[in-house]
Design a protein around this motif. Structure first.
Motif, PDB file in Angstrom:
ATOM      1  N   ASP A   1      20.748 -11.276   5.258  1.00 18.35           N
ATOM      2  CA  ASP A   1      22.516 -10.706   4.138  1.00 18.35           C
ATOM      3  C   ASP A   1      22.755  -9.529   4.105  1.00 18.35           C
ATOM      4  O   ASP A   1      23.720  -9.278   3.898  1.00 18.35           O
ATOM      5  N   GLY A   2      22.647  -8.735   6.036  1.00 16.91           N
ATOM      6  CA  GLY A   2      23.127  -7.603   5.619  1.00 16.91           C
ATOM      7  C   GLY A   2      23.070  -6.310   5.480  1.00 16.91           C
ATOM      8  O   GLY A   2      22.971  -5.182   5.400  1.00 16.91           O
ATOM      9  N   TYR A   3      21.776  -6.352   4.638  1.00 20.73           N
ATOM     10  CA  TYR A   3      21.131  -5.831   4.169  1.00 20.73           C
ATOM     11  C   TYR A   3      19.886  -5.226   4.923  1.00 20.73           C
ATOM     12  O   TYR A   3      18.836  -5.715   5.596  1.00 20.73           O
ATOM     13  N   LEU A   4      19.388  -3.404   4.932  1.00 24.94           N
ATOM     14  CA  LEU A   4      18.409  -3.015   5.402  1.00 24.94           C
ATOM     15  C   LEU A   4      17.137  -3.068   5.033  1.00 24.94           C
ATOM     16  O   LEU A   4      17.235  -2.674   3.688  1.00 24.94           O
ATOM     17  N   TYR A   5      16.010  -3.071   5.192  1.00 26.50           N
ATOM     18  CA  TYR A   5      14.730  -3.612   5.169  1.00 26.50           C
ATOM     19  C   TYR A   5      14.023  -2.530   5.343  1.00 26.50           C
ATOM     20  O   TYR A   5      13.907  -2.313   6.612  1.00 26.50           O
ATOM     21  N   ILE A   6      12.838  -2.224   4.678  1.00 24.59           N
ATOM     22  CA  ILE A   6      12.302  -1.102   5.156  1.00 24.59           C
ATOM     23  C   ILE A   6      10.604  -1.082   4.024  1.00 24.59           C
ATOM     24  O   ILE A   6      10.555  -1.569   3.303  1.00 24.59           O
ATOM     25  N   GLY A   7      10.525  -1.006   5.320  1.00 29.98           N
ATOM     26  CA  GLY A   7       8.496  -0.942   5.000  1.00 29.98           C
ATOM     27  C   GLY A   7       7.710   0.559   4.804  1.00 29.98           C
ATOM     28  O   GLY A   7       7.954   0.943   5.714  1.00 29.98           O
ATOM     29  N   LEU A   8       7.437   0.143   3.672  1.00 31.68           N
ATOM     30  CA  LEU A   8       6.573   1.450   3.203  1.00 31.68           C
ATOM     31  C   LEU A   8       4.760   1.419   2.954  1.00 31.68           C
ATOM     32  O   LEU A   8       4.763   0.484   1.709  1.00 31.68           O
ATOM     33  N   GLY A   9       4.108   2.177   3.537  1.00 33.53           N
ATOM     34  CA  GLY A   9       2.743   1.736   2.765  1.00 33.53           C
ATOM     35  C   GLY A   9       1.964   2.336   2.436  1.00 33.53           C
ATOM     36  O   GLY A   9       2.905   2.567   2.079  1.00 33.53           O
ATOM     37  N   ASP A  10       0.811   2.579   1.378  1.00 29.83           N
ATOM     38  CA  ASP A  10       0.237   2.584   0.571  1.00 29.83           C
ATOM     39  C   ASP A  10       0.358   3.897   0.411  1.00 29.83           C
ATOM     40  O   ASP A  10       0.295   5.183  -0.905  1.00 29.83           O
ATOM     41  N   GLY A  11       0.561   4.727   1.480  1.00 31.96           N
ATOM     42  CA  GLY A  11       0.357   6.738   1.133  1.00 31.96           C
ATOM     43  C   GLY A  11      -0.632   6.777   1.820  1.00 31.96           C
ATOM     44  O   GLY A  11      -0.516   7.695   2.011  1.00 31.96           O
ATOM     45  N   GLY A  12      -1.955   5.875   2.595  1.00 34.08           N
ATOM     46  CA  GLY A  12      -2.956   6.230   2.844  1.00 34.08           C
ATOM     47  C   GLY A  12      -4.128   6.733   1.935  1.00 34.08           C
ATOM     48  O   GLY A  12      -4.682   6.290   1.355  1.00 34.08           O
ATOM     49  N   SER A  13      -4.954   7.834   3.507  1.00 29.81           N
ATOM     50  CA  SER A  13      -5.789   7.282   2.812  1.00 29.81           C
ATOM     51  C   SER A  13      -7.071   6.238   2.853  1.00 29.81           C
ATOM     52  O   SER A  13      -7.318   5.728   4.079  1.00 29.81           O
ATOM     53  N   GLY A  14      -7.901   5.800   1.675  1.00 29.17           N
ATOM     54  CA  GLY A  14      -8.295   4.530   2.162  1.00 29.17           C
ATOM     55  C   GLY A  14      -8.853   4.222   0.165  1.00 29.17           C
ATOM     56  O   GLY A  14      -8.802   5.097  -0.626  1.00 29.17           O
ATOM     57  N   GLY A  15      -8.295   2.666   0.545  1.00 28.31           N
ATOM     58  CA  GLY A  15      -8.531   2.085  -0.366  1.00 28.31           C
ATOM     59  C   GLY A  15      -7.892   2.583  -1.921  1.00 28.31           C
ATOM     60  O   GLY A  15      -7.920   2.478  -3.283  1.00 28.31           O
ATOM     61  N   ASP A  16      -6.580   2.757  -1.215  1.00 26.01           N
ATOM     62  CA  ASP A  16      -5.704   3.451  -1.533  1.00 26.01           C
ATOM     63  C   ASP A  16      -5.881   4.171  -3.304  1.00 26.01           C
ATOM     64  O   ASP A  16      -5.550   3.452  -4.492  1.00 26.01           O
ATOM     65  N   PRO A  17      -5.786   5.552  -3.068  1.00 26.58           N
ATOM     66  CA  PRO A  17      -6.790   5.845  -4.530  1.00 26.58           C
ATOM     67  C   PRO A  17      -5.775   6.342  -5.548  1.00 26.58           C
ATOM     68  O   PRO A  17      -5.832   6.680  -6.891  1.00 26.58           O
ATOM     69  N   GLN A  18      -4.219   6.293  -4.831  1.00 26.21           N
ATOM     70  CA  GLN A  18      -2.995   6.504  -5.660  1.00 26.21           C
ATOM     71  C   GLN A  18      -2.577   5.211  -6.987  1.00 26.21           C
ATOM     72  O   GLN A  18      -1.570   5.629  -7.776  1.00 26.21           O
ATOM     73  N   LYS A  19      -3.206   3.542  -6.050  1.00 25.70           N
ATOM     74  CA  LYS A  19      -2.684   2.953  -6.827  1.00 25.70           C
ATOM     75  C   LYS A  19      -1.222   2.847  -6.989  1.00 25.70           C
ATOM     76  O   LYS A  19      -0.643   2.641  -7.772  1.00 25.70           O
ATOM     77  N   ASN A  20      -0.907   3.191  -5.905  1.00 23.90           N
ATOM     78  CA  ASN A  20       0.596   3.187  -5.223  1.00 23.90           C
ATOM     79  C   ASN A  20       1.015   1.540  -5.469  1.00 23.90           C
ATOM     80  O   ASN A  20       2.408   0.890  -5.234  1.00 23.90           O
ATOM     81  N   GLY A  21       0.389   0.743  -4.556  1.00 23.82           N
ATOM     82  CA  GLY A  21       0.384  -0.902  -4.410  1.00 23.82           C
ATOM     83  C   GLY A  21       1.260  -1.353  -5.802  1.00 23.82           C
ATOM     84  O   GLY A  21       1.542  -2.552  -5.279  1.00 23.82           O
ATOM     85  N   GLN A  22       0.631  -1.634  -6.218  1.00 20.67           N
ATOM     86  CA  GLN A  22       0.978  -2.016  -7.501  1.00 20.67           C
ATOM     87  C   GLN A  22       1.521  -1.392  -8.775  1.00 20.67           C
ATOM     88  O   GLN A  22       1.972  -1.655  -9.922  1.00 20.67           O
ATOM     89  N   ASN A  23       2.230   0.278  -8.795  1.00 20.87           N
ATOM     90  CA  ASN A  23       3.070   0.810  -9.229  1.00 20.87           C
ATOM     91  C   ASN A  23       4.058   0.197  -9.024  1.00 20.87           C
ATOM     92  O   ASN A  23       4.901   1.280  -7.892  1.00 20.87           O
TER      93      ASN A  23
END
Length: 378
Positions: free
Chosen positions: A160-182
């Motif tokens: 579609d001509g748009y730029l896609y960017i992948g970002l991880g959950d912020g790190g550590s282990g087990g997603d301690p900041q619960k970013n995946g679903q936020n």
């Protein structure tokens, strides 16, 4: 970069393995292994910790090196750096120069890296006559990273001509900041932006969460732990994502070309198709089309591409991927979003950190140890 907390694949603390046997399992019914197309890996160059690549102007292939250099692959191997930001990034943890991409008309070049503070940074350069114009550099997007791992960092322009960017959950282990679903953070997400639509960028009006006061408009999909290499099928436009697991399961996610976005791939309630540490499967969970466990030598999936080249006809239409610890180049045959066959090409790319697709659909593997190899017919 890409590996979970037990050890960083990028800093090379994982021991080299002597044999390469990976136990795989489909996310639904196990697929019967298929006879592999006959292939060989032809080393075409050696780099200093190559991390990513992209097709460039004039049928070239551009290669990113983790410490911050970009070089062009030619008949005699890699040329001298055409860009050097080594003074602006670090190689501690999983950091460094993690992704590069051109827009569709090769008018702009983009780099994705972590800066000296560890912040994920996306910068743009104008390109003229196939050459980067350093004075045009500007920062498009930044994202503070709370830990030194799970940065993601892959970037690519979609059909579609748009730029896609992948970002991880912020790190550590087990997603301690619960970013995946936020949905209120960019971490643990696949983003979709229009860098040419405004300064620093525009958010496409049809992004799935535009207008939602509780969500970031840049988000295209969420529930990702560390999307380590994603791509669009050059033949169909379908999206495929390799998402690195925590302790037990590696996964390949898929979305059709006609998707309107908004897919929830489950992390950190789910790891693959399995509840993670007592998690509850979200009602809108989009399960992976393929997952494999850690009973073999695999530990960290490396997503690849659907092969659309001409050199290996028997491989056409199959998705190639690997694993950093296992190194075996494997294939999936996918029909209507379901895996109908699995294959093993019988070759190892070493510590496969990335694949590269050139302008003709041919594929290369990048071994973090330095080898750049083209996948050729045997």
């Amino acid at each position: 970069m890409k590996v979970h907390t037990r050890s960083s694949a990028i800093i090379g603390t994982i021991c080299l393995v002597a044999s390469l046997a990976l136990t795989t399992a489909s996310a639904e019914e196990p697929a019967t292994p298929r006879p592999a197309a006959g292939v060989a890996l032809t080393e075409v160059a050696t780099a200093q910790n190559p991390t990513a690549g992209t097709p460039g102007p004039g049928d070239t292939v551009w290669i990113a090196e983790r410490a911050g250099t970009v070089r062009v692959l030619g008949d005699q191997g890699l040329g001298e750096p055409v860009l050097d930001i080594s003074g602006e990034t670090t190689t501690d943890g999983e950091r460094g120069l993690l992704g590069i991409a051109f827009d569709h008309d090769f008018a702009h070049f983009y780099i994705s890296f972590t800066n000296l503070e560890g912040t994920s940074t996306l910068d743009e350069f104008a390109v003229q006559d196939g050459k980067i114009q350093p004075e045009t550099r500007r920062t498009v997007l930044t994202q503070t990273q709370p830990f030194e791992n799970h940065n993601g960092g892959d970037i690519t322009f979609g059909p579609d001509g748009y730029l896609y960017i992948g970002l991880g959950d912020g790190g550590s282990g087990g997603d301690p900041q619960k970013n995946g679903q936020n949905l209120g953070t960019l971490l643990g997400k696949l983003l979709r932006i229009d860098p040419s639509g405004a300064k620093p960028y525009a958010i496409p009006a049809d992004n799935p969460f535009v207008g939602d006061p509780n969500a970031k408009g840049e988000i295209w999909a969420y529930g990702l732990r560390n999307p380590w290499r994603f791509s669009f099928d050059a033949g169909t436009g379908d999206l495929l994502i390799g998402d690195v697991g925590q302790d037990a399961w590696e996964e390949i996610d898929w979305a059709p070309a006609g998707s309107k976005g908004g897919e929830n791939y489950g992390w950190s309630q789910m790891e693959g198709t399995h509840p993670f540490r007592g998690g509850t499967e979200p009602a809108n969970h989009v399960p992976p089309i393929h997952e494999y466990d850690r009973t073999g030598l695999g530990c960290s999936v490396t997503g690849g591409y659907v092969y659309r080249g001409d050199a290996i006809p028997d491989l056409k239409g199959q998705y190639l991927f690997s694993d950093y610890c296992d190194g075996t180049i494997r294939t999936l045959k996918i029909e209507d979003g379901k895996v109908t066959g699995e294959g093993d090409l019988g070759v190892s790319g070493g510590e496969v950190i990335s694949f590269v697709q050139d302008g003709h659909g041919e594929l290369y593997t990048l071994d973090l140890g330095g080898s750049i190899s083209r996948i050729d017919p045997a």
